[in-house]
Scaffold this motif. Structure first.
Motif, short mmCIF file in Angstrom:
data_model
loop_
_atom_site.label_atom_id
_atom_site.label_comp_id
_atom_site.label_asym_id
_atom_site.label_seq_id
_atom_site.Cartn_x
_atom_site.Cartn_y
_atom_site.Cartn_z
N THR A 1 0.95 -1.23 -0.03
CA THR A 1 0.12 -0.06 0.10
C THR A 1 0.93 1.45 -0.07
O THR A 1 1.93 1.04 0.41
CB THR A 1 -0.85 0.06 1.20
OG1 THR A 1 -0.06 0.13 2.31
CG2 THR A 1 -1.78 -1.36 1.28
N GLY B 1 0.90 3.70 2.08
CA GLY B 1 1.12 3.98 3.50
C GLY B 1 2.66 2.97 3.99
O GLY B 1 3.64 3.39 4.37
N GLN B 2 2.49 1.75 3.49
CA GLN B 2 3.57 0.87 3.57
C GLN B 2 4.98 1.19 2.86
O GLN B 2 6.00 1.27 3.35
CB GLN B 2 3.11 -0.59 3.14
CG GLN B 2 2.36 -1.23 4.12
CD GLN B 2 1.83 -2.69 3.79
OE1 GLN B 2 2.31 -3.09 2.47
NE2 GLN B 2 0.80 -3.29 4.43
N VAL C 1 6.63 4.11 4.78
CA VAL C 1 7.32 3.67 6.14
C VAL C 1 8.42 3.05 5.45
O VAL C 1 9.79 3.27 5.97
CB VAL C 1 6.56 2.81 6.59
CG1 VAL C 1 7.47 1.92 7.82
CG2 VAL C 1 5.44 3.27 7.45
N TRP D 1 4.11 8.79 8.86
CA TRP D 1 2.70 7.95 8.75
C TRP D 1 1.53 8.74 9.32
O TRP D 1 0.47 8.63 8.69
CB TRP D 1 2.81 6.58 9.38
CG TRP D 1 1.65 5.56 9.15
CD1 TRP D 1 1.63 5.15 7.88
CD2 TRP D 1 0.72 5.29 10.02
NE1 TRP D 1 0.35 4.32 7.99
CE2 TRP D 1 -0.18 4.46 9.39
CE3 TRP D 1 0.51 6.03 11.36
CZ2 TRP D 1 -1.15 4.01 9.97
CZ3 TRP D 1 -0.84 5.15 11.92
CH2 TRP D 1 -1.48 4.53 11.22
N LEU D 2 1.55 9.34 10.51
CA LEU D 2 0.51 9.90 11.23
C LEU D 2 0.06 11.21 10.39
O LEU D 2 -0.91 11.54 10.14
CB LEU D 2 1.00 10.55 12.75
CG LEU D 2 1.07 9.37 13.63
CD1 LEU D 2 1.56 9.87 14.93
CD2 LEU D 2 -0.55 8.62 13.90
N TYR E 1 0.54 11.83 7.25
CA TYR E 1 -0.05 11.48 5.69
C TYR E 1 -0.63 10.46 5.23
O TYR E 1 -0.85 10.31 4.28
CB TYR E 1 1.54 11.63 4.85
CG TYR E 1 2.41 13.10 4.86
CD1 TYR E 1 1.69 13.89 4.12
CD2 TYR E 1 3.62 13.03 5.48
CE1 TYR E 1 2.35 15.17 4.33
CE2 TYR E 1 4.20 14.34 5.55
CZ TYR E 1 3.60 15.36 4.98
OH TYR E 1 4.37 16.51 5.16
N ARG E 2 -1.18 9.56 6.40
CA ARG E 2 -1.65 8.26 6.08
C ARG E 2 -3.16 8.67 5.41
O ARG E 2 -3.61 8.05 4.54
CB ARG E 2 -1.94 7.50 7.28
CG ARG E 2 -2.69 8.16 8.35
CD ARG E 2 -2.87 7.18 9.72
NE ARG E 2 -3.72 7.43 10.50
CZ ARG E 2 -3.84 8.49 11.26
NH1 ARG E 2 -3.00 9.27 11.22
NH2 ARG E 2 -4.86 8.74 12.21
N ARG E 3 -3.78 9.93 5.78
CA ARG E 3 -4.94 10.10 5.31
C ARG E 3 -4.83 10.78 3.75
O ARG E 3 -5.87 10.90 3.14
CB ARG E 3 -5.81 10.89 6.32
CG ARG E 3 -6.10 10.35 7.67
CD ARG E 3 -6.87 11.00 8.44
NE ARG E 3 -7.02 10.47 9.71
CZ ARG E 3 -8.11 9.54 10.20
NH1 ARG E 3 -8.53 9.11 9.22
NH2 ARG E 3 -7.89 9.13 11.38
N LEU F 1 -2.62 9.94 1.50
CA LEU F 1 -2.41 8.85 0.65
C LEU F 1 -3.56 8.02 0.05
O LEU F 1 -4.60 7.76 1.05
CB LEU F 1 -1.41 7.90 1.01
CG LEU F 1 0.00 8.45 1.91
CD1 LEU F 1 0.61 7.50 2.32
CD2 LEU F 1 0.84 9.24 0.57
#
Length: 408
Positions: A91, A93-94, A97, A193-194, A196-198, A200
Motif C-alpha cells: 500500500t 502507507g507501507q 514507511v 505515517w501520522l 500523511y496516512r489520510r 495517501l
C-alpha cells in the motif's frame, strides 16, 4: 582585521546558504572558494595556514566514500535493495514507511547526500507511475537520511570531521550514536505515517516487476570488508578508498568514467569552508561566544538542554559543518568529551531537518524532484519543525540514559 574577517565570513555564508544571489550568482562552491581566497588576501590566514586548515583526513574519507558509492551503484546495489524493499510494500502507507527506513539505514553507512541523490529519482519514478503525492516520500527520504546518517562516522561530512577531531573509533562512536539515531528514525517514520496516512490514496500499489536485478558479485564482499575495516579501527579514508580500488583493479581499465561521477565540487567546497571557518576561529570571537553561551559541564539535564539548544541554534544560523568546526576546539574541556562529541554529531545533524535549507541532503532531494514536484520551503517547514522538535529531545535523552547506564 577582525572586523574584516567577520565580514568576509558573513558574505561567504550568504553566498553558500542562499545558493545563488542575484547580484553575484556564483553558487555554493565558488562562494566558498572566493571566501577562502579573500581571507588569505586580507591576512586572515597565511597561505601555509590555509593549507593546514584543510582537514585532509575528512577530504580523503569523503572522496573514498563517493568513489566507492559510484562502484556500488554501478554494481546494482541500490537498484537491488530498492527493488527488494518495494516488493514488500503493498500500500502507499507501507511504501512511505519503507522509504523512510531504507533512506535512514542506507545513510548510516553510505553518506546521506549520496543516498538522497540515488534514491530520489527511483522513488519519484515509482510515485509518478502509481499516481502518488510525492511530497510525503520526498520528506521521508531527506529527513530520515539526515537522522540515520548521525549513527556512524561515515554517515555525513560533519560526522567525518568529528571522527578526525575526537579520536573516537568507528565502533565506539556507532555504539553510542546508533541507538539514539535508531530511536530518532523510528519517531520520524511514525510521524510521517501520522501526518500523511489520510492523504495517501487507498488501494494497492502496482505490482513490482518480476525481473530479478543482477548484482555485481564483488559488491557485497567489498562492502562487508570495508565495514569490517571501519570496525577494526583502520584509517577510515584509506579503507573506503581501498574498497573502491578493488573495483578499479578488477575492471582493468582507467577509472575516468567513475571519477567523473565523484562530486568534485563538494570536495572543493569543503576545502574552501575549512579555510574560511579557520580564519574566523583565529579571531577568537567564536571562543568568546562559546564561553559566554555554552554550559561549563554536561552533568545535569539543564546543562544538557542548554548545550543542545546552542548547537541547534548555531547549526541553523551558520550551518552544521561550520558549527562543528567552531565547536570542536571547545569540546576537550568537558569532563566527558565522548558525550559532548556524540551530542555534537547528533544535534547538528538532526537540526538540519528544521528547514529545507538546513542540510545539503534536503536540497539534493528538492532539486532531484523539481521536474515532477516543487518541494516548497513552507511545505517542508510544516513537517520539518515538528519532526525536529520531537526527534531532537528524544535522541539526546536516549544518549543521556545510555551513558548513565554505561557509567553506573
Amino acid at each position: 582585521m577582525h572586523a574584516a574577517v567577520v565580514t568576509v565570513f558573513l558574505a561567504t555564508y550568504l553566498l553558500v546558504a542562499t545558493r545563488r544571489l542575484t547580484w553575484l550568482p556564483v553558487g555554493r562552491v565558488a562562494g566558498a572558494l572566493l571566501g577562502a581566497a579573500v581571507m588569505v588576501a586580507i591576512g586572515g590566514l597565511t597561505p601555509a595556514q590555509s593549507f593546514a586548515a584543510i582537514d585532509h583526513d575528512t577530504i580523503l574519507l569523503l572522496f573514498g566514500m563517493m568513489l566507492l558509492i559510484v562502484y556500488l551503484e554501478r554494481g546494482g546495489l541500490f537498484a537491488r535493495v530498492v527493488a527488494g524493499a518495494l516488493t514488500l510494500a503493498r500500500t502507499p502507507g507501507q511504501l512511505l514507511v519503507l522509504v523512510s527506513l531504507l533512506s535512514g539505514i542506507l545513510s548510516a553507512f553510505l553518506v546521506n547526500d549520496a543516498v538522497c541523490l540515488l534514491l530520489t529519482p527511483i522513488v519519484v519514478a515509482l510515485g509518478v507511475r502509481a499516481g502518488l503525492p510525492l511530497a510525503p516520500y520526498l520528506l521521508a527520504i531527506c529527513t530520515s537520511a539526515n537522522i540515520g546518517s548521525a549513527a556512524t562516522l561515515v554517515g555525513n561530512p560533519q560526522n567525518m570531521i568529528i571522527g578526525n577531531l575526537s579520536g573516537l573509533g568507528f565502533g565506539e562512536f556507532m555504539a553510542l550514536a546508533g541507538p539514539p539515531a535508531l530511536v530518532g528514525l523510528a519517531i520520524n517514520t511514525g510521524l510521517l505515517w501520522l501526518y500523511y496516512r489520510r492523504r495517501l490514496p487507498a488501494g494497492s500499489l502496482p505490482a513490482a516487476p518480476d525481473r530479478v536485478l543482477a548484482i555485481d558479485p564483488l559488491v557485497l564482499p567489498v562492502l562487508a570488508l570495508v565495514t569490517i575495516g571501519f570496525l577494526a579501527g583502520l584509517h577510515l579514508g584509506y579503507t573506503a578508498l581501498a574498497g573502491a580500488l578493488v573495483f578499479v583493479v578488477r575492471d582493468r581499465r582507467a577509472p575516468e568514467a567513475a571519477l567523473a561521477k565523484v562530486d568534485w565540487g563538494l570536495l572543493v567546497f569543503f576545502c574552501g569552508l575549512f579555510i574560511v571557518v579557520q580564519a574566523l576561529a583565529n579571531t577568537g570571537l567564536p571562543a568568546r561566544v562559546w564561553a559566554g553561551a555554552a554550559p561549563s559541564q554536561l552533568g545535569s539535564p539543564g546543562e544538557l538542554a542548554a548545550f543542545t539548544g546552542l548547537l541547534a541554534l548555531g547549526s541553523n544560523v551558520v550551518s552544521n559543518v561550520p558549527m562543528v568546526l567552531l565547536a570542536g576546539p571547545e569540546i576537550a574541556a568537558y569532563a566527558d568529551p565522548r558525550m559532548a562529541w556524540v551530542l555534537l554529531a547528533l544535534v547538528t545533524t538532526v537540526a538540519g531537518n528544521f528547514t529545507l535549507l538546513g542540510s545539503v541532503a534536503n536540497l539534493i532531494v528538492a532539486e532531484q524532484a523539481a521536474p515532477q514536484h516543487e518541494l516548497g520551503f513552507f511545505e517542508y517547514l510544516r513537517f520539518g519543525v515538528v519532526s525536529t522538535l520531537l526527534v531532537l529531545p528524544a535522541v539526546v535523552a536516549v544518549l543521556w540514559c545510555e551513558l548513565r547506564w554505561l557509567s553506573g
